[in-house]
Scaffold this motif. Structure first.
Motif, PDB file in Angstrom:
ATOM      1  N   VAL A  51       0.388  -9.917  -5.080  1.00 42.82           N
ATOM      2  CA  VAL A  51      -0.214  -8.903  -5.437  1.00 42.82           C
ATOM      3  C   VAL A  51       0.474  -7.930  -6.257  1.00 42.82           C
ATOM      4  N   LEU A  52       0.034  -7.461  -7.435  1.00 43.26           N
ATOM      5  CA  LEU A  52       0.655  -6.456  -8.143  1.00 43.26           C
ATOM      6  C   LEU A  52      -0.141  -4.992  -7.796  1.00 43.26           C
ATOM      7  N   ALA A  53       0.631  -4.084  -7.187  1.00 43.69           N
ATOM      8  CA  ALA A  53       0.093  -2.778  -6.781  1.00 43.69           C
ATOM      9  C   ALA A  53       0.521  -1.713  -7.508  1.00 43.69           C
ATOM     10  N   THR A  54      -0.447  -1.149  -8.468  1.00 40.46           N
ATOM     11  CA  THR A  54       0.013  -0.141  -9.355  1.00 40.46           C
ATOM     12  C   THR A  54      -0.509   1.176  -8.871  1.00 40.46           C
ATOM     13  N   PRO A  72       2.927 -11.797  -0.775  1.00 43.75           N
ATOM     14  CA  PRO A  72       3.923 -10.811  -1.088  1.00 43.75           C
ATOM     15  C   PRO A  72       3.246  -9.427  -1.983  1.00 43.75           C
ATOM     16  N   VAL A  73       3.603  -8.461  -2.032  1.00 48.05           N
ATOM     17  CA  VAL A  73       3.189  -7.347  -2.725  1.00 48.05           C
ATOM     18  C   VAL A  73       4.415  -6.864  -3.437  1.00 48.05           C
ATOM     19  N   LEU A  74       4.214  -6.585  -4.855  1.00 44.57           N
ATOM     20  CA  LEU A  74       5.014  -5.989  -5.929  1.00 44.57           C
ATOM     21  C   LEU A  74       4.365  -4.775  -6.099  1.00 44.57           C
ATOM     22  N   ALA A  79       6.346   5.172  -3.152  1.00 42.65           N
ATOM     23  CA  ALA A  79       5.210   5.555  -2.521  1.00 42.65           C
ATOM     24  C   ALA A  79       4.274   4.537  -2.155  1.00 42.65           C
ATOM     25  N   THR A  80       3.736   3.701  -3.191  1.00 41.85           N
ATOM     26  CA  THR A  80       2.883   2.869  -3.141  1.00 41.85           C
ATOM     27  C   THR A  80       3.318   1.539  -2.187  1.00 41.85           C
ATOM     28  N   ARG A  85       3.441  -1.236   3.123  1.00 40.11           N
ATOM     29  CA  ARG A  85       3.858  -1.632   4.324  1.00 40.11           C
ATOM     30  C   ARG A  85       3.155  -1.067   5.536  1.00 40.11           C
ATOM     31  N   SER A  86       2.794   0.247   5.338  1.00 45.44           N
ATOM     32  CA  SER A  86       2.098   0.685   6.539  1.00 45.44           C
ATOM     33  C   SER A  86       0.677   0.096   6.758  1.00 45.44           C
ATOM     34  N   LEU A  87       0.305  -0.498   5.805  1.00 47.07           N
ATOM     35  CA  LEU A  87      -1.190  -1.239   5.841  1.00 47.07           C
ATOM     36  C   LEU A  87      -0.987  -2.610   6.600  1.00 47.07           C
ATOM     37  N   GLY A  88       0.407  -3.102   6.742  1.00 46.51           N
ATOM     38  CA  GLY A  88       0.630  -4.355   7.436  1.00 46.51           C
ATOM     39  C   GLY A  88       1.176  -5.302   6.535  1.00 46.51           C
ATOM     40  N   PHE A  89       1.302  -5.168   5.356  1.00 43.90           N
ATOM     41  CA  PHE A  89       2.041  -6.248   4.410  1.00 43.90           C
ATOM     42  C   PHE A  89       3.530  -6.280   4.721  1.00 43.90           C
TER      43      PHE A  89
END
Length: 402
Positions: A51-54, A72-74, A79-80, A85-89
């Motif tokens: 997932v690409l989190a912008t 995985p989250v990039l 801050a993002t 991480r706080s959302l569980g990823f």
């Protein structure tokens, strides 16, 4: 206590306002955009490798719609990434930059053959991730999970704040917010009230979206993040004190008229930036300029002007744009780039075409022959500049959708 108008979406504005109050600032919240959820239908993750989190809003909306946290989250920035991480990823990496940095991180850590990259986003984006990653063989699938809806009219809190003589200025986090605010203010004929105010922007891209002419000054955070923006806001009282001590009226008497400038202060927009870049040196007229402290810089040095004698060609070009920060904003380059030109007293020739184009766009009278005289005299003066920063797709801000 310095009062500022905060225009970002309400929940994000509330959290930023709390941080402002912790610094002794007085926020007035008047959102001109409202975040609302969008329904893209079922989200297919069967062929997705990462997932690409912008933006915070994007990863927050994605987390609300999917149960799994194994992908995985990039993330575009820290801050993002922290929110993910706080959302569980569990597998989260930060590009600590902008969309281009995120694309580089994906290119360096992922395999194009391993699957699709999913980009949860808002309706409008500022970075074309598919275009950035397609040359490397990646497939990016964007899903719109939220939209930012402009206010139908200027909020009453904003109109009241603009009539308040104690208001210092307006804070902008995104180009769209800046444009919407300017449109709404013009619609109710309040643009003239901006003449005594400072616009403080998250990045050069945000400042570029503003027409600088109605404002007393436009300031830009040193980095495109909330802490840097808070630091810029906190600099303001000392900066105003310096302007007053130098015989400059911080609030013009006439609507639409820029603050009066004395002969020693032709580039007021550079004052806070230079002071911020000189740790341990207090501005004249501030509490830190006590006896025994390191000598405070002269006003001309603070404002990026020579201490004596005529301006050099480089200084004349920078002055034509209104100063270091306004020039950086109009060119969409870091402030440090223009500061480097002034420090080296030269502007690399490869920049001249962009500068002439920006001058034409902004109605600035700039003689090409004068610009040509800014070419570096030696190879050292024309050395490559520092890497340029850019605006993240959605500036850092507390999440939530709807």
């Amino acid at each position: 206590m310095t009062r500022w108008l905060v225009t970002r979406p309400r929940e994000e504005a509330e959290r930023f306002a709390d941080a402002m109050r912790d610094r002794g600032l007085d926020p007035v919240i008047a959102p001109v955009l409202e975040i609302e959820p969008a329904d893209p239908g079922p989200i297919d993750l069967s062929d997705v490798q990462a997932v690409l989190a912008t933006s915070r809003n994007g990863i927050d909306a994605f987390a609300r719609r999917v149960k799994g946290r194994d992908l995985p989250v990039l993330a575009v920035g820290d801050a993002t990434a922290d929110l993910a991480r706080s959302l569980g990823f569990r597998d989260v990496a930060s590009a600590a930059g902008d969309g281009a940095d995120l694309a580089e991180l994906a290119h360096a850590t992922l395999d194009p053959a391993a699957g699709v990259l999913l980009h949860p986003s808002g309706e409008e984006v500022a970075r074309d991730l598919p275009a950035l990653l397609a040359p490397a063989g990646f497939t990016v699938r964007r899903i719109v999970l939220y939209r930012a809806r402009p206010a139908a009219a200027l909020p009453s809190a904003a109109a009241a704040a603009l009539a308040d003589p104690g208001l210092a200025g307006v804070v902008f986090f995104s180009p769209r917010t800046a444009k919407v605010f300017a449109t709404l203010a013009a619609r109710v004929e309040l643009t003239h009230r901006l003449a005594g105010l400072t616009a403080v922007c998250l990045s050069p891209a945000v400042a570029q979206a503003l027409d600088p002419s109605p404002w007393r000054a436009v300031r830009i955070a040193d980095r495109p993040d909330s802490p840097s923006l808070l630091a810029r806001l906190s600099d303001f009282p000392a900066e105003q004190e310096t302007r007053t001590a130098n015989g400059m009226d911080p609030t013009p008497d006439k609507p639409g008229e820029a603050a009066a400038q004395g002969p020693e202060s032709q580039q007021p927009d550079d004052a806070s930036a230079t002071a911020a870049d000189q740790p341990g040196q207090a501005q004249p007229g501030t509490p830190g300029a006590a006896a025994g402290d390191p000598a405070a810089p002269h006003t001309e040095e603070i404002l990026g002007m020579p201490t004596e004698g005529p301006l050099t060609p480089t200084e004349r070009v920078i002055e034509a744009f209104g100063g270091i920060r306004p020039m950086a904003a109009k060119l969409t380059v870091p402030v440090t780039t223009v500061q480097g030109w002034k420090r080296r007293n030269a502007i690399p020739e490869q920049r001249h075409a962009d500068i002439l184009a920006a001058a034409k766009t902004h109605g600035i009278a700039l003689d090409p022959a004068e610009l040509a005289r800014t070419r570096p005299a030696t190879p050292e003066e024309g050395a490559p500049e520092p890497a340029e920063l850019a605006e993240p797709e959605t500036p850092p801000g507390p999440p939530r959708v709807g």
